[in-house]
Design a protein around this motif. Structure first.
Motif, PDB file in Angstrom:
ATOM      1  N   ASP A  93     -21.797  -7.436 -12.981  1.00 62.06           N
ATOM      2  CA  ASP A  93     -20.657  -6.521 -12.907  1.00 62.06           C
ATOM      3  C   ASP A  93     -19.595  -7.161 -12.013  1.00 62.06           C
ATOM      4  OD1 ASP A  93     -18.841  -4.480 -12.258  1.00 62.06           O
ATOM      5  OD2 ASP A  93     -20.371  -2.937 -12.224  1.00 62.06           O
ATOM      6  N   LEU A  94     -18.439  -7.484 -12.592  1.00 63.01           N
ATOM      7  CA  LEU A  94     -17.356  -8.135 -11.851  1.00 63.01           C
ATOM      8  C   LEU A  94     -16.231  -7.150 -11.592  1.00 63.01           C
ATOM      9  CD1 LEU A  94     -15.718 -10.549 -10.739  1.00 63.01           C
ATOM     10  CD2 LEU A  94     -15.079 -11.084 -13.113  1.00 63.01           C
ATOM     11  N   ARG A  95     -15.840  -7.006 -10.332  1.00 68.20           N
ATOM     12  CA  ARG A  95     -14.687  -6.205  -9.933  1.00 68.20           C
ATOM     13  C   ARG A  95     -13.521  -7.149  -9.654  1.00 68.20           C
ATOM     14  NH1 ARG A  95     -16.613  -0.842  -9.177  1.00 68.20           N
ATOM     15  NH2 ARG A  95     -18.511  -0.856 -10.438  1.00 68.20           N
ATOM     16  N   VAL A  96     -12.426  -6.970 -10.381  1.00 69.71           N
ATOM     17  CA  VAL A  96     -11.272  -7.856 -10.275  1.00 69.71           C
ATOM     18  C   VAL A  96     -10.096  -7.082  -9.702  1.00 69.71           C
ATOM     19  CG1 VAL A  96      -9.681  -9.383 -11.497  1.00 69.71           C
ATOM     20  CG2 VAL A  96     -12.055  -9.179 -12.274  1.00 69.71           C
ATOM     21  N   SER A  97      -9.684  -7.402  -8.491  1.00 67.34           N
ATOM     22  CA  SER A  97      -8.501  -6.783  -7.901  1.00 67.34           C
ATOM     23  C   SER A  97      -7.257  -7.496  -8.420  1.00 67.34           C
ATOM     24  CB  SER A  97      -8.562  -6.874  -6.371  1.00 67.34           C
ATOM     25  OG  SER A  97      -7.375  -6.366  -5.798  1.00 67.34           O
ATOM     26  N   LEU A  98      -6.341  -6.736  -8.992  1.00 69.14           N
ATOM     27  CA  LEU A  98      -5.130  -7.317  -9.565  1.00 69.14           C
ATOM     28  C   LEU A  98      -3.954  -7.328  -8.600  1.00 69.14           C
ATOM     29  CD1 LEU A  98      -5.261  -5.781 -13.160  1.00 69.14           C
ATOM     30  CD2 LEU A  98      -6.095  -8.009 -12.372  1.00 69.14           C
ATOM     31  N   THR A  99      -4.027  -6.527  -7.567  1.00 73.38           N
ATOM     32  CA  THR A  99      -2.961  -6.459  -6.564  1.00 73.38           C
ATOM     33  C   THR A  99      -3.489  -5.719  -5.352  1.00 73.38           C
ATOM     34  OG1 THR A  99      -0.717  -5.664  -6.086  1.00 73.38           O
ATOM     35  CG2 THR A  99      -2.047  -4.309  -7.562  1.00 73.38           C
ATOM     36  N   ASP A 100      -2.908  -5.998  -4.179  1.00 70.57           N
ATOM     37  CA  ASP A 100      -3.254  -5.234  -2.984  1.00 70.57           C
ATOM     38  C   ASP A 100      -2.262  -4.099  -2.752  1.00 70.57           C
ATOM     39  OD1 ASP A 100      -1.206  -7.077  -2.425  1.00 70.57           O
ATOM     40  OD2 ASP A 100      -1.693  -7.125  -0.293  1.00 70.57           O
ATOM     41  N   ARG A 101      -1.227  -4.021  -3.581  1.00 72.83           N
ATOM     42  CA  ARG A 101      -0.194  -2.996  -3.409  1.00 72.83           C
ATOM     43  C   ARG A 101      -0.651  -1.649  -3.948  1.00 72.83           C
ATOM     44  NH1 ARG A 101       5.142  -5.346  -2.643  1.00 72.83           N
ATOM     45  NH2 ARG A 101       4.921  -7.615  -2.532  1.00 72.83           N
ATOM     46  N   CYS A 102      -0.109  -0.589  -3.362  1.00 71.24           N
ATOM     47  CA  CYS A 102      -0.423   0.754  -3.836  1.00 71.24           C
ATOM     48  C   CYS A 102       0.803   1.639  -3.654  1.00 71.24           C
ATOM     49  CB  CYS A 102      -1.615   1.334  -3.075  1.00 71.24           C
ATOM     50  SG  CYS A 102      -2.225   2.896  -3.781  1.00 71.24           S
ATOM     51  N   ASN A 103       0.940   2.627  -4.541  1.00 70.90           N
ATOM     52  CA  ASN A 103       2.070   3.554  -4.453  1.00 70.90           C
ATOM     53  C   ASN A 103       1.690   4.867  -3.790  1.00 70.90           C
ATOM     54  OD1 ASN A 103       0.454   4.149  -6.636  1.00 70.90           O
ATOM     55  ND2 ASN A 103       2.082   3.954  -8.162  1.00 70.90           N
ATOM     56  N   LEU A 104       0.488   4.945  -3.212  1.00 72.69           N
ATOM     57  CA  LEU A 104       0.093   6.062  -2.363  1.00 72.69           C
ATOM     58  C   LEU A 104      -0.206   5.520  -0.967  1.00 72.69           C
ATOM     59  CD1 LEU A 104      -2.277   8.152  -4.698  1.00 72.69           C
ATOM     60  CD2 LEU A 104       0.167   8.476  -4.272  1.00 72.69           C
ATOM     61  N   ARG A 105      -0.307   6.420  -0.015  1.00 73.33           N
ATOM     62  CA  ARG A 105      -0.639   6.050   1.362  1.00 73.33           C
ATOM     63  C   ARG A 105      -1.735   6.989   1.864  1.00 73.33           C
ATOM     64  NH1 ARG A 105       1.869   2.590  -0.325  1.00 73.33           N
ATOM     65  NH2 ARG A 105       3.756   1.563   0.434  1.00 73.33           N
ATOM     66  N   CYS A 106      -2.876   6.951   1.199  1.00 70.06           N
ATOM     67  CA  CYS A 106      -3.964   7.870   1.533  1.00 70.06           C
ATOM     68  C   CYS A 106      -4.390   7.681   2.987  1.00 70.06           C
ATOM     69  CB  CYS A 106      -5.137   7.654   0.593  1.00 70.06           C
ATOM     70  SG  CYS A 106      -4.756   8.029  -1.135  1.00 70.06           S
ATOM     71  N   THR A 107      -4.575   8.775   3.677  1.00 68.11           N
ATOM     72  CA  THR A 107      -4.829   8.728   5.113  1.00 68.11           C
ATOM     73  C   THR A 107      -6.112   7.994   5.456  1.00 68.11           C
ATOM     74  OG1 THR A 107      -5.892  10.901   4.976  1.00 68.11           O
ATOM     75  CG2 THR A 107      -3.551  10.854   5.549  1.00 68.11           C
ATOM     76  N   TYR A 108      -7.102   8.005   4.560  1.00 68.74           N
ATOM     77  CA  TYR A 108      -8.367   7.339   4.845  1.00 68.74           C
ATOM     78  C   TYR A 108      -8.366   5.882   4.390  1.00 68.74           C
ATOM     79  CZ  TYR A 108      -9.248   8.688  -0.046  1.00 68.74           C
ATOM     80  OH  TYR A 108      -9.148   8.881  -1.406  1.00 68.74           O
ATOM     81  N   CYS A 109      -7.216   5.387   3.943  1.00 69.52           N
ATOM     82  CA  CYS A 109      -7.151   4.020   3.420  1.00 69.52           C
ATOM     83  C   CYS A 109      -6.144   3.152   4.169  1.00 69.52           C
ATOM     84  CB  CYS A 109      -6.798   4.053   1.930  1.00 69.52           C
ATOM     85  SG  CYS A 109      -6.862   2.444   1.118  1.00 69.52           S
ATOM     86  N   MET A 110      -4.925   3.671   4.379  1.00 68.76           N
ATOM     87  CA  MET A 110      -3.907   2.831   5.010  1.00 68.76           C
ATOM     88  C   MET A 110      -2.908   3.677   5.797  1.00 68.76           C
ATOM     89  SD  MET A 110      -1.392   1.636   1.868  1.00 68.76           S
ATOM     90  CE  MET A 110      -2.691   0.875   0.906  1.00 68.76           C
ATOM     91  N   PRO A 111      -2.168   3.056   6.702  1.00 63.82           N
ATOM     92  CA  PRO A 111      -1.188   3.801   7.492  1.00 63.82           C
ATOM     93  C   PRO A 111       0.004   4.231   6.649  1.00 63.82           C
ATOM     94  CG  PRO A 111      -1.043   1.461   7.986  1.00 63.82           C
ATOM     95  CD  PRO A 111      -2.237   1.634   7.108  1.00 63.82           C
ATOM     96  N   GLU A 112       0.761   5.176   7.174  1.00 62.59           N
ATOM     97  CA  GLU A 112       1.891   5.743   6.437  1.00 62.59           C
ATOM     98  C   GLU A 112       2.922   4.685   6.066  1.00 62.59           C
ATOM     99  OE1 GLU A 112       4.972   9.552   6.754  1.00 62.59           O
ATOM    100  OE2 GLU A 112       3.707   8.999   8.448  1.00 62.59           O
TER     101      GLU A 112
END
Length: 328
Positions: free
Chosen positions: A12-31
């Motif tokens: 099972d291969l997990r491939v990350s295509l980008t580190d960018r995100c359009n949300l700022r979930c509090t349990y994941c990254m700062p505002e």
């Protein structure tokens, strides 16, 4: 094959295509977000396809899941999927997304070859969603779910993280809603993968607590089918056929059955979600390594995989990279 010293085989291969995100979930990254990878650091579309082809054709990978960050932000997503769907043997292809923008591309993803999607949804309440994600995009996620179902990307799976005093009171409501819409809900214990390194085990809602919250309204019986390497323990809801899953990475780790290997958006192989080391395939590839050399690097990376993530051990150290930079 991608084997380790404990006899596990990574298929099972997990491939990350980008580190960018359009949300700022509090349990994941700062505002304010994070410092994103620069374009030269990212694998190109062609490099991603080459490495997936290597994994599928030479290393025994059978399943490929595209992740992020938020993979829908990758401009070349649909062509990447189409190229991977054309590989022989054809891998099972899936996508993990926050659902924003999914309504626009669900049909194109299906046509390109995506078999199913996992969508993150932590709440049914738009206000709670805005507080959790720091964005007012709740309806966009619901629209994305409906579009995925209409496009035939079944089963549509929901990933939910419960946080104490924030959305844990919604557990049973979320399950009732998922059953009503035909979605497969999986609750995930909050893991120490936040960019702020502020994870606190005492605030985590455990698998047992999640099950207690659900049993207050539903009869849950263990699913008779063997779990295998699946991360979620699954239960029949009120006798079935609907099911609910719980991924207890912290309190019930499933490391001994792990069958995953991970490729980050900048071309690093990680043999565990909680690994503190990586193997650089991007650099080797750009220095002219052929497929045989890349395969040997990948095999060596997996051979050194530890027996477990060690979250319960005093010497456990949270990875420097947060989940958004590793890929789910």
């Amino acid at each position: 094959m991608l084997l380790d010293t404990y006899g596990r085989r990574a298929v099972d291969l997990r491939v990350s295509l980008t580190d960018r995100c359009n949300l700022r979930c509090t349990y994941c990254m700062p505002e304010e977000g994070l410092s994103w990878l620069g374009k030269p650091d990212l694998l190109t579309d062609e490099e991603i396809v080459r490495l997936v082809a290597l994994a599928v054709g030479s290393l025994g990978v059978r399943e490929v899941r595209f992740t992020g960050g938020e993979p829908l932000l990758r401009p070349g997503l649909v062509p990447i999927v189409a190229a991977c769907a054309a590989l022989e043997p054809r891998p099972d292809l899936s996508l993990t997304t926050n659902g924003i923008g999914l309504a626009r591309v669900a049909g194109a993803l299906r046509d390109a070859g995506i078999d199913r999607v996992n969508v993150s949804l932590d709440t049914l309440d738009p206000g709670t969603f805005a507080r959790l994600t720091r964005r007012r995009r709740h309806q966009d996620v619901l629209d994305g779910l409906a579009a995925a179902e209409a496009a035939g990307l079944r089963p549509v799976k929901l990933n939910t993280v419960l946080m104490r005093g924030v959305n844990d009171h919604e557990a049973a409501d979320l399950l009732a809603w998922a059953v009503e819409h035909g979605y497969q809900l999986r609750f995930i214990e909050q893991m120490p993968l936040d960019a702020q390194h502020g994870w606190d085990r005492t605030r985590m809602v455990t698998a047992e607590e999640i099950l207690d919250l659900l049993r207050a309204r539903f009869a849950l019986t263990p699913e008779p089918a063997a779990r295998g390497a699946a991360p979620a323990e699954r239960w029949l809801v009120d006798g079935g056929p609907a099911t609910v899953g719980v991924i207890a990475s912290v309190t019930r780790p499933f490391c001994r059955a792990c069958d995953r290997t991970r490729l980050t958006a900048d071309g690093q192989v990680r043999n565990c979600l909680f690994a503190t080391g990586e193997t650089d395939l991007r650099g080797a590839m750009r220095d002219g390594a052929d497929d045989a050399e890349l395969a040997e690097l990948w095999r060596a990376a997996m051979w050194g995989k530890k027996a477990g993530a060690g979250i319960d051990q005093p010497e456990f150290h949270q990875p420097e990279r947060p989940m958004s930079a590793i890929g789910g």
